[in-house]
Motif scaffolding. Structure first.
Motif, mmCIF file in Angstrom:
data_model
loop_
_atom_site.group_PDB
_atom_site.id
_atom_site.type_symbol
_atom_site.label_atom_id
_atom_site.label_comp_id
_atom_site.label_asym_id
_atom_site.label_seq_id
_atom_site.Cartn_x
_atom_site.Cartn_y
_atom_site.Cartn_z
ATOM 1 N N GLU A 43 -121.571 26.082 -77.526
ATOM 2 C CA GLU A 43 -122.430 25.567 -76.455
ATOM 3 C C GLU A 43 -123.073 24.261 -76.884
ATOM 4 O O GLU A 43 -123.369 24.062 -78.053
ATOM 5 C CB GLU A 43 -123.516 26.591 -76.110
ATOM 6 C CG GLU A 43 -122.929 27.865 -75.531
ATOM 7 C CD GLU A 43 -123.995 28.887 -75.145
ATOM 8 O OE1 GLU A 43 -125.191 28.593 -75.298
ATOM 9 O OE2 GLU A 43 -123.589 29.982 -74.697
ATOM 10 N N SER A 95 -125.461 22.421 -68.300
ATOM 11 C CA SER A 95 -125.268 23.240 -69.504
ATOM 12 C C SER A 95 -123.778 23.435 -69.719
ATOM 13 O O SER A 95 -123.089 23.952 -68.833
ATOM 14 C CB SER A 95 -125.908 24.618 -69.346
ATOM 15 O OG SER A 95 -127.211 24.495 -68.833
ATOM 16 N N ALA A 132 -128.381 21.653 -73.293
ATOM 17 C CA ALA A 132 -128.495 21.299 -71.879
ATOM 18 C C ALA A 132 -129.231 19.963 -71.761
ATOM 19 O O ALA A 132 -130.043 19.613 -72.611
ATOM 20 C CB ALA A 132 -129.234 22.393 -71.127
#
Lengths: 135, 147
Positions: free
Chosen positions: B10, B104, B13
């Motif tokens: 990930e 995100s 964001a």
């Protein structure tokens, strides 16, 4: 924008674009925020093994978006996919076309499935894609 | 070869304010002359809170970062060797000038073809607005040519 409800077999009014030139690419780099030098700096492009700069895939996808929103309001657009199949070169004159292939139902909503294509003046396909547009 | 261990990775964001001026510049650069994308009053009459974000401009807002290609470097993609293979947008709610959108992203897939001559990296991005409304999902497939 068509007044009648879309049906399978309907063709979208084609969108014909002017030839791609270096100004097109410079403006799109700035406006789109994609500053990858491969699209605007011939020295970088040559070092990368390309004969010259070439168009952003997302420029051609933005033109396909115009094809769709010229036909139906954007508020009806549910899904929009593009597969970039060929590089769009300087001097290429792109035409965007689309056709309703079927009416489907998804989440209780009736949608037109539209197959879309962008091709240059030599008939070479640059993008194949599809969209779902609410009826 | 791109390490398949990056699947699931990930990225932080980031949030972007949607500015009307940016939307008008994008309209100019894409030859868009439909007044709904240029004239606030026409956009409001069409039911939008402000100038609508056109279908592909969410991709541009996502690259509105100090170093938009940082994630390329983070997983071993070389800007000189990559091409955009495929791009998907799924729309859930309108986005307009005046909104603040949050992006995100995560790597959802890494694979290769032609015995490693081509690497494919798939990045998925979820977009929400200032009210927490899920606006859209993006999926980008980046192809790297390994000479």
């Amino acid at each position: 924008m068509s007044a009648k409800t879309p049906a399978a077999g309907d063709r979208l009014p084609a969108l014909a674009l002017p030839p791609v030139n270096r100004t097109t690419l410079a403006l799109f780099a700035g406006a789109s925020g994609d500053h990858n030098p491969i699209h605007i700096d011939i020295d970088f492009a040559r070092k990368a093994g390309m004969p010259d700069v070439f168009a952003h895939g997302m420029l051609s996808m933005a033109w396909l978006a115009r094809l769709l929103t010229d036909w139906q309001p954007q508020s009806k657009l549910r899904r929009f996919n593009a597969r970039f199949l060929g590089i769009t070169h300087l001097g290429n004159q792109i035409t965007c076309t689309g056709e309703v292939t079927e009416i489907v139902e998804e989440n209780g909503e009736r949608l037109a499935r539209v197959e879309i294509r962008s091709a240059n003046q030599f008939g070479e396909t640059k993008i194949l894609g599809d969209a779902l547009v609410a009826l | 070869m791109i390490d398949k261990a990056h699947v699931g990775r990930e990225f932080p964001a980031h949030s972007v304010a949607v500015e009307a001026g940016r939307l008008r510049f994008f309209a100019k650069a894409t030859g868009q002359t439909d007044p709904v994308y240029l004239d606030e009053a026409v956009a409001r009459d069409a039911g939008y809170r402000g100038l609508p974000v056109p279908p592909t401009f969410l991709f541009s807002l996502d690259v509105e970062q100090p170093d938009p290609f940082a994630w390329f470097n983070a997983i071993g993609l070389d800007l000189a060797k990559v091409l955009h293979g495929e791009q998907l947008f799924v729309y859930h709610a309108p986005a307009c000038a005046g909104d603040v959108l949050t992006f995100s992203s995560r790597i959802s897939d890494v694979y290769d073809k032609k015995g490693g001559a081509l690497d494919f990296v798939v990045k998925e991005t979820r977009v929400t607005n200032q009210d927490g409304v899920h606006v859209a999902d993006l999926r980008a497939t980046i192809v790297q040519r390994n000479a």
